[in-house]
Motif scaffolding. Structure first.
Motif, PDB file in Angstrom:
ATOM      1  N   GLY A 207     -12.435 -61.113  23.269  1.00 27.18           N
ATOM      2  CA  GLY A 207     -13.568 -61.162  24.185  1.00 27.18           C
ATOM      3  C   GLY A 207     -14.049 -62.577  24.431  1.00 27.18           C
ATOM      4  N   LEU A 208     -14.046 -63.393  23.384  1.00 27.18           N
ATOM      5  CA  LEU A 208     -14.506 -64.778  23.528  1.00 27.18           C
ATOM      6  C   LEU A 208     -13.573 -65.575  24.435  1.00 27.18           C
ATOM      7  CD1 LEU A 208     -15.930 -67.070  20.768  1.00 27.18           C
ATOM      8  CD2 LEU A 208     -14.149 -67.923  22.288  1.00 27.18           C
ATOM      9  N   VAL A 209     -12.263 -65.469  24.217  1.00 31.52           N
ATOM     10  CA  VAL A 209     -11.336 -66.238  25.051  1.00 31.52           C
ATOM     11  C   VAL A 209     -11.320 -65.698  26.478  1.00 31.52           C
ATOM     12  CG1 VAL A 209      -9.913 -66.966  23.109  1.00 31.52           C
ATOM     13  CG2 VAL A 209      -9.329 -64.857  24.309  1.00 31.52           C
ATOM     14  N   PHE A 210     -11.565 -64.389  26.635  1.00 36.21           N
ATOM     15  CA  PHE A 210     -11.661 -63.821  27.984  1.00 36.21           C
ATOM     16  C   PHE A 210     -12.836 -64.445  28.731  1.00 36.21           C
ATOM     17  CE2 PHE A 210     -13.457 -60.671  30.909  1.00 36.21           C
ATOM     18  CZ  PHE A 210     -12.371 -60.438  31.736  1.00 36.21           C
ATOM     19  N   LYS A 211     -13.966 -64.560  28.039  1.00 40.98           N
ATOM     20  CA  LYS A 211     -15.149 -65.178  28.647  1.00 40.98           C
ATOM     21  C   LYS A 211     -14.866 -66.624  29.028  1.00 40.98           C
ATOM     22  CE  LYS A 211     -19.039 -67.838  28.001  1.00 40.98           C
ATOM     23  NZ  LYS A 211     -19.108 -69.260  27.559  1.00 40.98           N
ATOM     24  N   GLU A 212     -14.202 -67.365  28.151  1.00 42.17           N
ATOM     25  CA  GLU A 212     -13.890 -68.765  28.424  1.00 42.17           C
ATOM     26  C   GLU A 212     -12.935 -68.891  29.607  1.00 42.17           C
ATOM     27  OE1 GLU A 212     -14.719 -71.738  27.003  1.00 42.17           O
ATOM     28  OE2 GLU A 212     -16.179 -70.921  25.594  1.00 42.17           O
TER      29      GLU A 212
END
Length: 300
Positions: A207-212
């Motif tokens: 989820g974090l890398v998707f947001k980035e």
């Protein structure tokens, strides 16, 4: 582990298929107010996709006309002007440091897969797998605490996934890996079904890398969004050959290293977002209504 495969679509749905509401109640019944709120929502959505919608004003320092420091730069946000202060800088540095910690721990822990089995370095790393796992988990947790996301439920969801992964990891280690004198990563490797317990931790990373990737258009982050669940689900199902898993792991390592390193090439303000939105959300409801009314009057 199904949660790993759906986390990206969940965040995407929340960002693009529901309006970004700053307040649950429209403060005024007039159509002008509602139109302004929709405009604000669209502006915030555009910013979250990496489009710079701010007006930056640089103040001259002295008679030489040189631009000032970061504290002298004023950004025009949706709810008013804001500046970058020392607390913002510290939070962003800690956020990025958490990512670097997680990436470094992962790279070291995964490196024995590409080293000779009899290598001393490989043996030492395997002996410290649990320590590396704990350090990487802590770094990721720090970043998830400090990450700036306009939609608070999404941030809480990622944090909940991280917490569930930590609990699952501890339970697996204490009840299964430790009695067998195995490290947690080794146990998960040899017993793929245990991915169900540790998987939420990696879902939070996804989820974090998707947001980035979504906010800043980072290719390595976007590819990681698919590589992480592909490798874990492939190992869980047993449908992926060792060679494919090995290649995906190598790709994960390279992309994670590039992703973490490139975070320090971004301006500090990028990881802050529109600070006026967070300042607005922190206000009591009556002050929110007053602020919106004031902004409406300024637009007339």
């Amino acid at each position: 582990m199904a949660v790993v495969s759906v986390v990206s679509s969940t965040i995407h749905f929340a960002l693009f298929h529901r309006p970004l509401q700053i307040s649950t109640v429209c403060p005024c019944s007039s159509s002008v107010s509602c139109r302004w709120r929709k405009t604000a929502s669209r502006k915030q959505s555009l910013y979250s996709r990496g489009k710079d919608s701010e007006l930056m004003v640089r103040r001259a320092v002295g008679e030489g006309g040189e631009s000032g420091s970061s504290a002298d730069v004023v950004y025009r946000g949706v709810y008013g002007p804001w500046t970058v202060d020392s607390d913002d800088i510290r939070e962003v540095i800690l956020y990025r440091s958490g990512l670097v910690t997680a990436a470094t721990s992962f790279l070291i822990a995964a490196s024995p897969s590409f080293l000779p089995e009899s290598s001393t370095i490989s043996h030492v790393i395997k002996q410290n797998h649990d320590l590396l796992y704990a350090i990487g988990t802590g770094g990721l947790g720090l970043s998830l605490v400090l990450i700036h996301i306009y939609v608070t439920p999404i941030k809480r969801f990622l944090q909940a996934l991280w917490a569930a992964g930590v609990i699952g990891s501890l339970a697996t280690y204490v009840n299964s890996a430790l009695p067998l004198n195995e490290s947690l990563p080794s146990y998960v490797f040899y017993l793929p079904l245990s991915i169900w317990l540790v998987g939420p931790l990696f879902a939070s990373l996804t989820g974090l890398v998707f947001k980035e990737g979504l906010c800043y258009g980072k290719l390595e982050a976007g590819v990681l969004t698919f590589v992480i669940p592909m490798l874990l689900l492939g190992h869980l199902s047993g449908l992926m050959g060792d060679g494919v898993e090995h290649n995906l792991l190598a790709l994960w390592m390279v992309l994670f290293a590039v992703f973490a390193a490139r975070k320090f090439t971004q301006p500090i303000k990028d990881d802050i977002g529109d600070k006026s939105v967070f300042m607005f959300n922190a206000l009591p409801e009556d002050e929110k209504r007053t602020r919106i009314q004031k902004l409406e009057q300024e637009q007339q």
